[in-house]
Scaffold this motif. Sequence first.
Motif, mmCIF file in Angstrom:
data_model
loop_
_atom_site.group_PDB
_atom_site.id
_atom_site.type_symbol
_atom_site.label_atom_id
_atom_site.label_comp_id
_atom_site.label_asym_id
_atom_site.label_seq_id
_atom_site.Cartn_x
_atom_site.Cartn_y
_atom_site.Cartn_z
ATOM 1 N N PHE A 52 0.842 -1.189 0.000
ATOM 2 C CA PHE A 52 0.000 0.000 0.000
ATOM 3 C C PHE A 52 0.882 1.245 0.000
ATOM 4 C CE2 PHE A 52 0.691 -1.180 4.410
ATOM 5 C CZ PHE A 52 0.903 0.018 5.083
ATOM 6 N N THR A 53 0.331 2.330 -0.553
ATOM 7 C CA THR A 53 1.026 3.607 -0.561
ATOM 8 C C THR A 53 0.856 4.254 0.804
ATOM 9 O OG1 THR A 53 0.683 3.895 -2.940
ATOM 10 C CG2 THR A 53 1.199 5.870 -1.649
ATOM 11 N N ALA A 54 1.953 4.357 1.536
ATOM 12 C CA ALA A 54 1.913 4.923 2.884
ATOM 13 C C ALA A 54 2.080 6.438 2.862
ATOM 14 C CB ALA A 54 2.999 4.286 3.747
ATOM 15 N N HIS A 55 2.901 6.933 1.934
ATOM 16 C CA HIS A 55 3.153 8.370 1.787
ATOM 17 C C HIS A 55 3.266 8.679 0.301
ATOM 18 C CE1 HIS A 55 4.361 9.080 6.115
ATOM 19 N NE2 HIS A 55 4.540 7.766 6.027
ATOM 20 N N ASP A 56 3.125 9.945 -0.040
ATOM 21 C CA ASP A 56 3.265 10.362 -1.434
ATOM 22 C C ASP A 56 4.722 10.458 -1.846
ATOM 23 O OD1 ASP A 56 0.512 10.535 -1.815
ATOM 24 O OD2 ASP A 56 0.443 12.635 -1.151
ATOM 25 N N TYR A 57 5.603 10.411 -0.866
ATOM 26 C CA TYR A 57 7.033 10.514 -1.119
ATOM 27 C C TYR A 57 7.753 9.354 -0.431
ATOM 28 C CZ TYR A 57 5.614 15.208 -2.484
ATOM 29 O OH TYR A 57 4.980 16.274 -3.082
ATOM 30 N N ALA A 58 9.073 9.350 -0.521
ATOM 31 C CA ALA A 58 9.872 8.232 -0.021
ATOM 32 C C ALA A 58 9.597 7.927 1.444
ATOM 33 C CB ALA A 58 11.359 8.533 -0.208
ATOM 34 N N VAL A 59 9.491 6.631 1.745
ATOM 35 C CA VAL A 59 9.380 6.150 3.126
ATOM 36 C C VAL A 59 10.754 5.646 3.539
ATOM 37 C CG1 VAL A 59 8.223 4.566 4.696
ATOM 38 C CG2 VAL A 59 6.970 5.490 2.735
ATOM 39 N N TYR A 60 11.345 6.294 4.542
ATOM 40 C CA TYR A 60 12.704 5.965 4.949
ATOM 41 C C TYR A 60 12.782 4.847 5.984
ATOM 42 C CZ TYR A 60 14.735 9.938 2.452
ATOM 43 O OH TYR A 60 15.162 10.823 1.487
ATOM 44 N N ASP A 61 11.723 4.682 6.774
ATOM 45 C CA ASP A 61 11.763 3.608 7.767
ATOM 46 C C ASP A 61 10.346 3.169 8.100
ATOM 47 O OD1 ASP A 61 12.975 1.746 9.384
ATOM 48 O OD2 ASP A 61 13.431 3.133 11.026
ATOM 49 N N VAL A 62 10.244 1.901 8.492
ATOM 50 C CA VAL A 62 8.990 1.313 8.950
ATOM 51 C C VAL A 62 9.302 0.595 10.250
ATOM 52 C CG1 VAL A 62 9.377 -0.752 7.518
ATOM 53 C CG2 VAL A 62 7.061 -0.226 8.334
ATOM 54 N N PHE A 63 8.401 0.707 11.239
ATOM 55 C CA PHE A 63 8.698 0.154 12.553
ATOM 56 C C PHE A 63 7.432 -0.423 13.166
ATOM 57 C CE2 PHE A 63 9.568 0.276 17.114
ATOM 58 C CZ PHE A 63 10.851 -0.258 17.161
ATOM 59 N N ALA A 64 7.507 -1.670 13.589
ATOM 60 C CA ALA A 64 6.357 -2.354 14.185
ATOM 61 C C ALA A 64 6.492 -2.371 15.696
ATOM 62 C CB ALA A 64 6.265 -3.781 13.650
ATOM 63 N N PHE A 65 5.380 -2.075 16.380
ATOM 64 C CA PHE A 65 5.352 -2.124 17.835
ATOM 65 C C PHE A 65 3.963 -2.595 18.254
ATOM 66 C CE2 PHE A 65 5.022 -0.737 22.172
ATOM 67 C CZ PHE A 65 6.306 -0.800 22.677
ATOM 68 N N GLY A 66 3.888 -3.816 18.750
ATOM 69 C CA GLY A 66 2.592 -4.363 19.138
ATOM 70 C C GLY A 66 1.660 -4.451 17.949
ATOM 71 N N ASP A 67 0.491 -3.829 18.059
ATOM 72 C CA ASP A 67 -0.485 -3.885 16.974
ATOM 73 C C ASP A 67 -0.431 -2.643 16.088
ATOM 74 O OD1 ASP A 67 -1.515 -2.005 18.676
ATOM 75 O OD2 ASP A 67 -3.500 -2.917 18.872
ATOM 76 N N THR A 68 0.696 -1.927 16.150
ATOM 77 C CA THR A 68 0.823 -0.660 15.440
ATOM 78 C C THR A 68 2.055 -0.668 14.550
ATOM 79 O OG1 THR A 68 -0.234 0.478 17.290
ATOM 80 C CG2 THR A 68 0.957 1.837 15.723
ATOM 81 N N LEU A 69 1.922 -0.026 13.395
ATOM 82 C CA LEU A 69 3.010 0.126 12.446
ATOM 83 C C LEU A 69 3.255 1.613 12.232
ATOM 84 C CD1 LEU A 69 4.726 -1.844 10.616
ATOM 85 C CD2 LEU A 69 3.174 -1.191 8.762
ATOM 86 N N PHE A 70 4.504 2.039 12.373
ATOM 87 C CA PHE A 70 4.879 3.430 12.163
ATOM 88 C C PHE A 70 5.656 3.552 10.854
ATOM 89 C CE2 PHE A 70 4.098 3.176 16.629
ATOM 90 C CZ PHE A 70 3.766 4.448 17.074
ATOM 91 N N THR A 71 5.369 4.595 10.078
ATOM 92 C CA THR A 71 6.156 4.889 8.886
ATOM 93 C C THR A 71 6.642 6.326 8.956
ATOM 94 O OG1 THR A 71 4.149 5.477 7.627
ATOM 95 C CG2 THR A 71 4.980 3.221 7.411
ATOM 96 N N GLY A 72 7.883 6.553 8.526
ATOM 97 C CA GLY A 72 8.463 7.889 8.512
ATOM 98 C C GLY A 72 8.932 8.230 7.116
ATOM 99 N N SER A 73 8.754 9.483 6.716
ATOM 100 C CA SER A 73 8.947 9.837 5.315
ATOM 101 C C SER A 73 9.731 11.125 5.134
ATOM 102 C CB SER A 73 7.575 9.978 4.644
ATOM 103 O OG SER A 73 7.666 10.506 3.343
ATOM 104 N N ILE A 74 10.188 11.304 3.904
ATOM 105 C CA ILE A 74 10.822 12.557 3.502
ATOM 106 C C ILE A 74 9.834 13.715 3.567
ATOM 107 C CG2 ILE A 74 10.322 12.311 1.037
ATOM 108 C CD1 ILE A 74 13.113 13.414 0.455
ATOM 109 N N ASP A 75 8.533 13.403 3.586
ATOM 110 C CA ASP A 75 7.511 14.453 3.671
ATOM 111 C C ASP A 75 7.404 15.054 5.078
ATOM 112 O OD1 ASP A 75 6.096 12.580 5.172
ATOM 113 O OD2 ASP A 75 4.546 12.243 3.662
ATOM 114 N N THR A 76 8.246 14.613 5.993
ATOM 115 C CA THR A 76 8.357 15.054 7.401
ATOM 116 C C THR A 76 7.256 14.483 8.290
ATOM 117 O OG1 THR A 76 7.046 17.117 7.381
ATOM 118 C CG2 THR A 76 9.334 17.251 6.605
ATOM 119 N N LYS A 77 6.378 13.691 7.740
ATOM 120 C CA LYS A 77 5.257 13.146 8.505
ATOM 121 C C LYS A 77 5.555 11.732 8.997
ATOM 122 C CE LYS A 77 1.572 15.722 6.111
ATOM 123 N NZ LYS A 77 2.433 16.483 5.184
ATOM 124 N N ILE A 78 4.904 11.370 10.097
ATOM 125 C CA ILE A 78 4.851 10.002 10.595
ATOM 126 C C ILE A 78 3.407 9.546 10.484
ATOM 127 C CG2 ILE A 78 5.089 8.514 12.626
ATOM 128 C CD1 ILE A 78 7.287 10.466 13.588
#
Length: 286
Positions: A52-78
Amino acid sequence: MSKLEMVKQSPDEEKHTADAEGIRVEGDKVFSCGDDGKVKVFDRDLKLIKDFTAHDYAVYDVFAFGDTLFTGSIDTKIKVWDINTFELKKTIEGHEEAVRKFCTDGKLIYAGDEKGLVRGYTPAGDSTVSYNVVEEVWSMYAKEDLLYTVRDRGITITQVKGEDNKYFHVQSLEGRAPIHATNDLLVFPDTSGLSLEVRENNKASHFALKGQLKGPEMIITAVGGHGTMLVTGGWDAELRLWDLTTMKETGRCSIPGVPNGIAVCENGDVYAAGVDGFVCKLKAST
């Protein structure tokens, strides 16, 4: 001598359409992210479950914690996702530069960006603390009240106090990203990027040098491990398996390209992702 063997490579139609930047394993799922803005979800046999498309721009890292997934991007958003349904729970703003890396101390999820800001979040994605470590974060690790941040060259270890910008400097070490750590050991490339330093992960010992791992012929770009098993990869498009007990290389294997991320599991499963979007699985065995 141990073996490191290729098991599977994702087919062209399933790999990222641009460089893959990171890979993580959580439970029975493998998560990769890339410059195409996508997150890909595989089972442990590298069968694609979902992308799936998580961000409109590059995703630099993905991190799983429990039932949650975090994505961080060049767009400055999490972005915070449900790890089972992949539905978006929350979009977090507040970083002014690209979000590069995530880590956890077991309680908070820390996100580091290219401006040198590290922010701590609850598993639900609520912001708690922030620390301005001044320099861009290329790699990161947290242990108890210690935060390890790595720019392209230089490892900074700080003791955090649980309040905004309340911390003090513990030690600086010469070296570069990426960093790998366990409760006992701290491993990272030296300033040349061609050898690895293995240090005690103990501030009482001043992170004393235990040894060096020498062997890669080109710059190291990715490091991952579990226990005493360490896997490195670099510009030679090879993964090397190391035993941190003996400080010896015990196996190696060619992979499809230069890795940007490596994940190593307790059972010897090794996953790598990198340039031109490849994702592959290897097996380490004795």
